[in-house]
Design a protein around this motif. Structure first.
Motif: not given
Length: 559
Positions: A14-20
């Motif tokens: 989900l890195g493209n949708q939720l970058s932390l």
């Protein structure tokens, strides 16, 4: 907390949708809004921030739930609905003891519900419909006394309908259809006085009564179809001022309808196929109200016997306008608008439909259509529209000569998608088909048998007519998904019907009793009721000179 969240993001890509790369609990973060998906919301009221809301809804996540997720023990709202999750529901879910809302419906889990769910004693909402779980409902769930909403339909639960559900005093919405549960309906359900929606269906084994309803005056929807309900309808139901939909079809109810059952807010009433008698209730002709009493003796209701046996065939373009096929078959127009309890009659056949679609944002839609080309057939136009029903759809051939008939049922799934890599391809339309009262298709899935959506499929059967009437029943038994790709995508669907008498087989019904045989299942391009009949409350026949039809007047039928 951040470490666990990062592992979850990596696990489901989900890195493209939720970058932390920044603080996940940063004030006013875009992923914290009510409409964000995925959504992460924190509570930073104290010296330490905690993740309290996590939503990963309809984002095509695959595989099992990572164990790191259960480190987020401050979660109060957790949603994984409409994805492609597999494996068992982890018992560690019981560690999230502060949860108020939990959703993991419309997935592909396997095995039983973990008993550890019973540790979530603060839980108020539990959505696990179409999740894939099976087996008995754990007794430990009796600890969930704070539940207000429980959706658990379309799971192969076994055993008795749990009596402990009757102690959930806060319950407002209970849905348990399309399971393998057995009756009876526990009498302590009468204590659920806050219930707004009660939908239970398809209970086996033991009979139930409606005695528990006496004090459930907050109900707006009550559906107990095919639950082996016997006895009389309580007079008190006429005092249910909030009741809008009442579906009691296909049971063993007796006696008469309460005279005051049609309350000002009641929209639809179905008591079809019960051994009931007596008169129609007061206000039955009220504008905005429809009623199905077909298959009862209420006012002698039934399909009329006109005693003019002239027909040896009929063909219907279900849900569409009349057309002639390439082979010369003339399919009759069936584009009438049907509703929650409707009946329409043409000169040679009749159709009835009952039920209301749940949470359909576009309003009730009883006809499906597509502009796409239907493959593997020379008759693409025949399949571009179809008749839908949320519960029960029944066609009757009328004034038929007795004898042996061929029944061709035409199908094409035009509302669901094929994309197996996306949650939009996870929809399952499942229903049963009966001909002359005999089930010929069980758990029928058009898309699966045709090898995909928008592909033509024909099922062919042989049956007998001995009383001048043919009965073809498409029945939703509560199975399959309800809301993929859109809310309200479920229930039987049929594109066309072609029925013709076998040459030289007149009166063969006298020699062979109600025997339905499947001759051929033809997939064009692939080798590939329990519910109620829909009708109307009253047969008020008016000749339609322009169309050559006879119409049953209700508040609904119109072009």
């Amino acid at each position: 907390m951040v470490s666990a969240l990062n592992k979850i993001i990596d696990h489901w890509d989900l890195g493209n949708q939720l970058s932390l790369t920044i603080d996940p609990c940063m004030p006013n973060a875009t992923w914290a809004s009510n409409t964000a998906n995925p959504r992460v919301l924190c509570d930073c009221a104290g010296s330490t921030c905690h993740i309290t809301h996590l939503k990963i809804y309809a984002l095509d996540i695959l595989g099992e739930i990572p164990r790191e997720l259960f480190e987020l023990k401050e979660l109060i709202d957790f949603s994984l609905g409409i994805n492609n999750l597999t494996g068992p529901v982890p018992p560690e879910i019981g560690n999230l003891s502060k949860l108020l809302s939990l959703s993991f419906g419309s997935n592909q889990f396997s095995g039983p519900l973990p008993m550890e769910l019973g540790k979530l004693t603060t839980l108020q909402e539990l959505y696990l419909d179409s999740s894939g779980v099976t087996g008995p409902i754990p007794q430990e769930l009796a600890n969930l006394k704070s539940l207000k909403t429980l959706w658990a339909s379309d799971n192969l639960f076994t055993g008795k309908l749990p009596e402990f559900l009757g102690i959930f005093a806060e319950l407002k919405d209970l849905r348990l259809e399309g399971t393998l549960l057995e009756g009876p309906i526990p009498s302590n359900f009468g204590a659920l006085v806050k219930l707004d929606i009660l939908r239970v269906g398809d209970l086996g084994e033991e009979d139930s009564s409606l005695g528990f309803l006496e004090n459930l005056t907050s109900l707006s929807t009550l559906s107990l179809r095919n639950c082996r309900v016997s006895g009389k309808i309580p007079e008190q139901i006429g005092n249910f001022a909030k009741l809008q939909y009442l579906y009691l079809g296909d049971n063993n109810l007796s006696g008469e309808l309460p005279a005051n059952i049609v309350t000002p807010k009641l929209i639809a009433l179905d008591v079809s196929f019960n051994p009931m008698s007596g008169n129609l209730p007061l206000n039955f002709a009220r504008t905005g109200f429809s009623m199905n009493v077909l298959g009862t003796s209420i006012n002698g209701n039934g399909l009329p016997d006109r005693k003019s046996i002239v027909a040896a065939s009929f063909s219907i373009k279900c849900g569409g306008t009349g057309q002639t096929s390439a082979s010369g078959i003339e399919y009759d127009d069936d584009s009438e608008t049907l509703g929650a309890a409707s009946f329409y009659k043409s000169s040679r056949w009749a159709v009835s439909s009952t039920g209301n679609f749940v949470f359909n944002s576009n309003g009730p839609r009883y006809i499906a259509s597509t502009d796409s080309q239907i493959t593997e057939t020379l008759e693409s136009e025949l399949y571009k529209t179809a008749r839908l029903s949320p519960s029960s759809l029944r066609y009757f051939g009328l004034d038929l000569m007795n004898g042996k008939y061929i029944v061709e049922l035409h199908f094409a799934e035009i509302a669901m998608e094929d994309d197996t890599s996306s949650w939009k391809g996870l929809g399952r339309r499942i229903f049963d088909v009966y001909i002359q009262g005999e089930r010929v298709l069980q758990d029928f899935n058009i898309q699966k048998e045709a090898g995909g959506s928008k592909r033509a499929l024909i099922k062919t059967f042989e049956t007998n007519v001995s009383n001048t009437i043919m009965n073809i029943h498409f029945m939703w038994a509560g199975k399959g998904t309800c809301c993929i790709p859109l809310q309200g995508t479920y229930g039987p669907l049929v594109s066309a019907i072609n029925v013709r008498q076998v040459p030289g087989a007149g009166n063969s019904a006298n020699r062979g009793r109600k025997r339905v045989r499947r001759i051929v299942g033809i997939s064009l391009g692939c080798a590939a009721a329990v519910m109620i009949v829909s009708s109307v409350f009253y047969l008020w026949w008016i000749k339609d000179d322009a169309a050559g039809h006879m119409r049953v007047q209700t508040d609904i039928p119109k072009k």
